[in-house]
Design a protein around this motif. Structure first.
Motif, PDB file in Angstrom:
ATOM      1  N   HIS A  78       0.827  -1.209   0.000  1.00  0.00           N
ATOM      2  CA  HIS A  78       0.000   0.000   0.000  1.00  0.00           C
ATOM      3  C   HIS A  78       0.863   1.261   0.000  1.00  0.00           C
ATOM      4  CE1 HIS A  78      -3.633  -2.369   1.811  1.00  0.00           C
ATOM      5  NE2 HIS A  78      -3.408  -2.621   0.526  1.00  0.00           N
ATOM      6  N   GLN A 151      -8.238   2.729  -0.033  1.00  0.00           N
ATOM      7  CA  GLN A 151      -9.015   2.607  -1.273  1.00  0.00           C
ATOM      8  C   GLN A 151      -9.530   3.953  -1.746  1.00  0.00           C
ATOM      9  OE1 GLN A 151      -9.081   0.004  -3.133  1.00  0.00           O
ATOM     10  NE2 GLN A 151      -8.020  -1.317  -1.645  1.00  0.00           N
ATOM     11  N   LEU A 154      -6.549   5.644  -3.269  1.00  0.00           N
ATOM     12  CA  LEU A 154      -6.252   5.031  -4.565  1.00  0.00           C
ATOM     13  C   LEU A 154      -7.259   5.476  -5.617  1.00  0.00           C
ATOM     14  CD1 LEU A 154      -4.590   3.041  -6.258  1.00  0.00           C
ATOM     15  CD2 LEU A 154      -6.059   1.195  -5.394  1.00  0.00           C
ATOM     16  N   GLY A 155      -8.543   5.501  -5.233  1.00  0.00           N
ATOM     17  CA  GLY A 155      -9.573   5.935  -6.171  1.00  0.00           C
ATOM     18  C   GLY A 155      -9.408   7.385  -6.586  1.00  0.00           C
ATOM     19  N   TYR A 194     -11.560  -1.883  -9.878  1.00  0.00           N
ATOM     20  CA  TYR A 194     -10.980  -2.631  -8.758  1.00  0.00           C
ATOM     21  C   TYR A 194     -11.287  -1.936  -7.440  1.00  0.00           C
ATOM     22  CZ  TYR A 194      -7.403  -4.022  -5.400  1.00  0.00           C
ATOM     23  OH  TYR A 194      -6.771  -4.432  -4.267  1.00  0.00           O
ATOM     24  N   VAL A 195     -11.127  -0.623  -7.394  1.00  0.00           N
ATOM     25  CA  VAL A 195     -11.432   0.127  -6.171  1.00  0.00           C
ATOM     26  C   VAL A 195     -12.899  -0.033  -5.794  1.00  0.00           C
ATOM     27  CG1 VAL A 195     -11.598   2.454  -5.197  1.00  0.00           C
ATOM     28  CG2 VAL A 195      -9.566   1.783  -6.499  1.00  0.00           C
ATOM     29  N   ARG A 198     -13.425  -3.438  -4.218  1.00  0.00           N
ATOM     30  CA  ARG A 198     -12.866  -3.490  -2.864  1.00  0.00           C
ATOM     31  C   ARG A 198     -13.716  -2.694  -1.887  1.00  0.00           C
ATOM     32  NH1 ARG A 198     -11.147  -6.082  -0.398  1.00  0.00           N
ATOM     33  NH2 ARG A 198      -9.347  -5.204   0.680  1.00  0.00           N
ATOM     34  N   THR A 222     -11.244  -9.432  -8.477  1.00  0.00           N
ATOM     35  CA  THR A 222     -10.371  -8.357  -8.004  1.00  0.00           C
ATOM     36  C   THR A 222      -8.924  -8.572  -8.466  1.00  0.00           C
ATOM     37  OG1 THR A 222     -10.105  -9.527  -5.893  1.00  0.00           O
ATOM     38  CG2 THR A 222     -11.787  -7.805  -6.011  1.00  0.00           C
TER      39      THR A 222
END
Length: 404
Positions: A78, A151, A154-155, A194-195, A198, A222
């Motif tokens: 991460h 997440q 990341l998004g 993917y985000v 999750r 995923t």
């Protein structure tokens, strides 16, 4: 979440994406000393290459066992991902002056979130015999906060990428750049999927909306989304490498195809040769050496063309053009080929014309590729039967006459 996949799915998908990322990193190494943006891009893909494999249970287990720190691989993956975004925002901030302040704030936000993730990681209960706290401590507040924070970050990073790339893809002309931007956009969109998957899992299980899911199916989805996004991003970076490689191959082939024309002209006027051709085949010459040799071949052909044109008078030019028009073959390459043939024939019979206006050898004002394409057309026209017959007609009607 650790994916549970068929035994053959993991190595095939992971190996393919890893090879793509590795090729990007290796291809960027030679340009690192000369380009700050290239250093940032290479760092981005190097971090992806190191971080994405931490999604694999086997890699996680090996890292955690060696370090004897439960779930350390998850944290490293991460943090490395966020570092990759910080690295790639650096050249983006330099390019987009209008959004520079926003991108700088994004880098600062990623740094703050990385600190928060480390703090939360220390608060999460973790055990070596229970890998992946996101599975066995799915409702723990620190786990839910940690996963949501990563997440969301990341998004946001992927959303920034889409907002940055979309207008540039629209304005880019068709070619390597537009293809690369399209692949990057597709990779960012896949990453957003993917985000979303999750987030659905984290919120659904963390707040009790979901009791259970089919883990093999979810893990497969995923896993494929994550690795596909990485592979698409790497493929976008390889577009430039592939385009440059294809162009290099095309130029080397063209260099050899022009060999016959070059020898014909330089044998007639050897003073135009700047340097002897290399003893090694051009296919194995270093790139810089070959590029210099290619430019010299072009210059030598054009110089010989210009010198041979000095043996052809205006009357011959007019006669050749008229004959070509009668045969329906009046094009620039055909006219140049006629002049060259006439110059080669007249060279040993008449002296070159003195000072004064005369038709110059035609060249292009475009790129290297345009110039090479023009010379290839000239090479083809030199063997065209319409041109050969036209030259024979002109010579047959004017043998022994001074056409100056």
């Amino acid at each position: 979440m650790s994916p549970e996949l068929p035994v053959f799915t993991v190595p095939v998908v992971a190996a393919a994406a890893s090879v793509v990322l590795w090729l990007v990193v290796v291809s960027g190494l030679p340009r690192l000393p000369r380009s700050a943006p290239q250093r940032a891009v290479t760092a981005f893909f190097l971090l992806l290459l190191l971080c994405v494999p931490t999604s694999l249970p086997g890699v996680r287990h090996a890292v955690d066992t060696v370090a004897h720190v439960p779930d350390l691989a998850i944290l490293l993956g991460h943090l490395g991902t966020l570092l990759a975004f910080i690295a790639i925002l650096e050249p983006a901030a330099g390019v987009d002056a209008g959004r520079r302040a926003m991108l700088r704030r994004g880098q600062l936000a990623f740094t703050v979130i990385m600190t928060a993730l480390v703090t939360l990681f220390l608060l999460i209960p973790r055990r070596l015999d229970q890998p992946d706290f996101g599975l066995w401590q799915v409702r723990h507040p620190a786990v839910v906060t940690y996963q949501l924070l990563f997440q969301v970050c990341l998004g946001l990073g992927l959303a920034l990428a889409v907002a940055f790339l979309l207008p540039r893809r629209r304005s880019a002309r068709r070619g390597a750049l537009r293809s690369a931007l399209s692949l990057l956009l597709l990779g960012a969109a896949t990453g957003l999927l993917y985000v979303a998957a999750r987030m659905w899992y984290i919120v659904g299980h963390g707040f009790g909306f979901l009791d259970q899911i089919a883990r093999p199916v979810y893990g497969t989805i995923t896993f494929l989304l994550l690795w596909t996004a990485a592979a698409l991003a790497g493929s976008a970076a390889l577009v430039r490498v592939a385009w440059a490689g294809a162009r290099q191959i095309r130029h080397r082939i063209t260099y050899h195809r022009l060999g016959t024309l070059w020898r014909t002209l330089t044998d007639a006027v050897p003073g135009t040769v700047l340097e002897p051709p290399p003893r090694l085949p051009a296919a194995v010459l270093p790139t810089r050496t070959f590029r210099r040799r290619l430019y010299r071949r072009i210059i030598e052909i054009r110089d010989a063309q210009l010198e041979l044109a000095g043996y052809v008078g205006p009357a011959d030019h007019e006669a050749a053009e008229a004959a070509l028009r009668d045969r329906g073959a009046d094009d620039p390459a055909g006219r140049d080929a006629c002049v060259l043939h006439l110059g080669l024939q007249r060279k040993d019979h008449v002296p070159p014309r003195g000072p004064g206006p005369r038709p110059a050898a035609r060249t292009t004002d475009g790129t290297l590729d345009d110039e090479l394409a023009d010379l290839l057309r000239l090479r083809t026209a030199m063997g065209d039967q319409q041109v050969v017959r036209t030259v024979a007609d002109v010579l047959g009607g004017r043998v022994g006459r001074d056409t100056r």
